[in-house]
Design an enzyme around this catalytic site. Sequence first.
Site, PDB file in Angstrom:
ATOM      1  N   TRP A 130       0.853  -1.173   0.000  1.00  0.00           N
ATOM      2  CA  TRP A 130       0.000   0.000   0.000  1.00  0.00           C
ATOM      3  C   TRP A 130       0.905   1.243   0.000  1.00  0.00           C
ATOM      4  CZ3 TRP A 130      -2.073   2.640   4.855  1.00  0.00           C
ATOM      5  CH2 TRP A 130      -3.022   3.628   4.515  1.00  0.00           C
ATOM      6  N   ASP A 211      -0.304  -5.583   9.506  1.00  0.00           N
ATOM      7  CA  ASP A 211      -1.311  -4.549   9.255  1.00  0.00           C
ATOM      8  C   ASP A 211      -2.631  -5.247   8.927  1.00  0.00           C
ATOM      9  OD1 ASP A 211      -2.842  -2.449   8.365  1.00  0.00           O
ATOM     10  OD2 ASP A 211      -1.518  -1.853   6.724  1.00  0.00           O
ATOM     11  N   ALA A 213      -6.377  -4.221   8.018  1.00  0.00           N
ATOM     12  CA  ALA A 213      -7.289  -3.109   7.716  1.00  0.00           C
ATOM     13  C   ALA A 213      -8.601  -3.622   7.117  1.00  0.00           C
ATOM     14  CB  ALA A 213      -6.612  -2.132   6.760  1.00  0.00           C
ATOM     15  N   LYS A 246     -12.634   0.363   7.330  1.00  0.00           N
ATOM     16  CA  LYS A 246     -13.390  -0.355   6.291  1.00  0.00           C
ATOM     17  C   LYS A 246     -14.428  -1.289   6.893  1.00  0.00           C
ATOM     18  CE  LYS A 246     -10.297   1.510   3.767  1.00  0.00           C
ATOM     19  NZ  LYS A 246      -9.434   1.542   2.643  1.00  0.00           N
TER      20      LYS A 246
HETATM   21  C1  LIG Z   1      -3.366  -1.783   3.932  1.00  0.00           C
HETATM   22  C2  LIG Z   1      -3.970  -0.646   4.689  1.00  0.00           C
HETATM   23  N1  LIG Z   1      -3.531  -0.385   5.919  1.00  0.00           N
HETATM   24  C3  LIG Z   1      -4.026   0.605   6.655  1.00  0.00           C
HETATM   25  C4  LIG Z   1      -5.006   1.418   6.173  1.00  0.00           C
HETATM   26  C5  LIG Z   1      -5.446   2.495   7.116  1.00  0.00           C
HETATM   27  O1  LIG Z   1      -6.525   3.206   6.919  1.00  0.00           O
HETATM   28  P1  LIG Z   1      -7.070   4.295   7.944  1.00  0.00           P
HETATM   29  O2  LIG Z   1      -5.917   5.072   8.466  1.00  0.00           O
HETATM   30  O3  LIG Z   1      -8.008   5.087   7.129  1.00  0.00           O
HETATM   31  O4  LIG Z   1      -7.751   3.532   9.062  1.00  0.00           O
HETATM   32  C6  LIG Z   1      -5.502   1.209   4.874  1.00  0.00           C
HETATM   33  C7  LIG Z   1      -6.521   2.075   4.269  1.00  0.00           C
HETATM   34  O5  LIG Z   1      -6.729   2.154   3.092  1.00  0.00           O
HETATM   35  C8  LIG Z   1      -4.965   0.139   4.123  1.00  0.00           C
HETATM   36  O6  LIG Z   1      -5.400  -0.147   2.885  1.00  0.00           O
END
Ligand SMILES: Cc1ncc(COP(=O)(O)O)c(C=O)c1O
Length: 398
Positions: A130, A211, A213, A246
Amino acid sequence: MLERLERLPTDPILGLMSLYRADTDPRKVDLGVGVYRDDQGRTPVLSSVRRAEQTVLSRQDTKSYVAAAGNAGFNQAMARLVLGEGHPALAADRVRSIQAPGGCGSLRLGAELFRSAQPDMVIHVSTPTWANHVPLMSGCGLKLERYPYYDPASGGVKFDAMLGTLDRLPARSAVLLHASCHNPTGADLSEAQWRELLDLFKRRTLLPFIDIAYQGLGTGLAEDAFGIRLFCAELPEVAVAVSCSKNFGLYRERTGCLHVISESPKAGDAILSHLVRIARSIYSMPPDHGAAIVHEILGDPALREQWIDELAGMRKRMTGLRHEFVKQLARSCPQRDFRFIAAQRGMFSFLGVDTPQVHALREQHHVYMTDDSRINIAGLSADNLDYVAQAVAQVLRN
Ligand SMILES: Cc1ncc(COP(=O)(O)O)c(C=O)c1O
């Protein structure tokens, strides 16, 4: 002095969003932005979230600060959600948690913690990963390197190459892993691969940073956390960054947390003291509202059940779209095998077309995706599936 700063290039996703907004063609399709969409293209507030929110607001009698580590009930409920009830690390009091502003806040806190513990630490991320992992990890001074991951030929994981690279890392290197629903590729590790990876982490004394998410949006709440549950039961130290953006649809409420599993309650207390200090130096305390909602949902059996149903609805919609899209593509582009899209999980896949073809899809067919051909599966719908598949066929033909 500030006048010296030069304007930075626009973030590619934001640039894509403005192009999409400016496009007046009624057939336009947005497969770019990474938020869940329903069949009408909306990102709705979940009903369980609405109900929990009303309870939270009616009960709230102060706006005073909560606590340095955030909402303790939320942190505990999130640890049980990710690790599973009765996980050995919970039973041994080896888990310490801190609420953070979203998954990004959690990732950054973890990175800062690693850097405090070992200033010359290198963190290894997947190729690709990401895009925001890069500034989140390296922004605090951690050195970033990459390991092979996605295999465009098969649409799966280049597991042998991944193991080969990780097996050569110096002891105490950190490795960032995606728990499930890998962003941007949709290619996940199998349970057998997680087990093999665990042996390697033990043998090479590597530090995993996982991670998560998209828990519940891939295969199921337990299945999507399989690797985390395994690693946290078997390894002395693991960091886990969790996002509620999400799976609870709480994007703008900035809700998430960081769990750190360590060898002993004493080590855990020391780690938490550092995390609180780090958070204090960046933003002091996390926002409360989203965490209060999640705490309410997870603590109320009826609301929890409703949320689990809503989550299953989002997951099934995306799995169904993956299968339907592959069917349509098989009809419109029989010369090319797109079955990998149905085998992948979560919100994203690479379509596997080149950048000029991505641009042709945008300019000639009003279908928007990032230049690397990442598509948000949830941007597809019964109404546009056929149109998108035909558009892909046309750009492949040209
Ligand atoms: C792989 C991944 N990690 C972490 C996040 C963290 O998202 P947020 O900071 O909006 O909770 C995202 C959001 O798109 C993601 O795709």
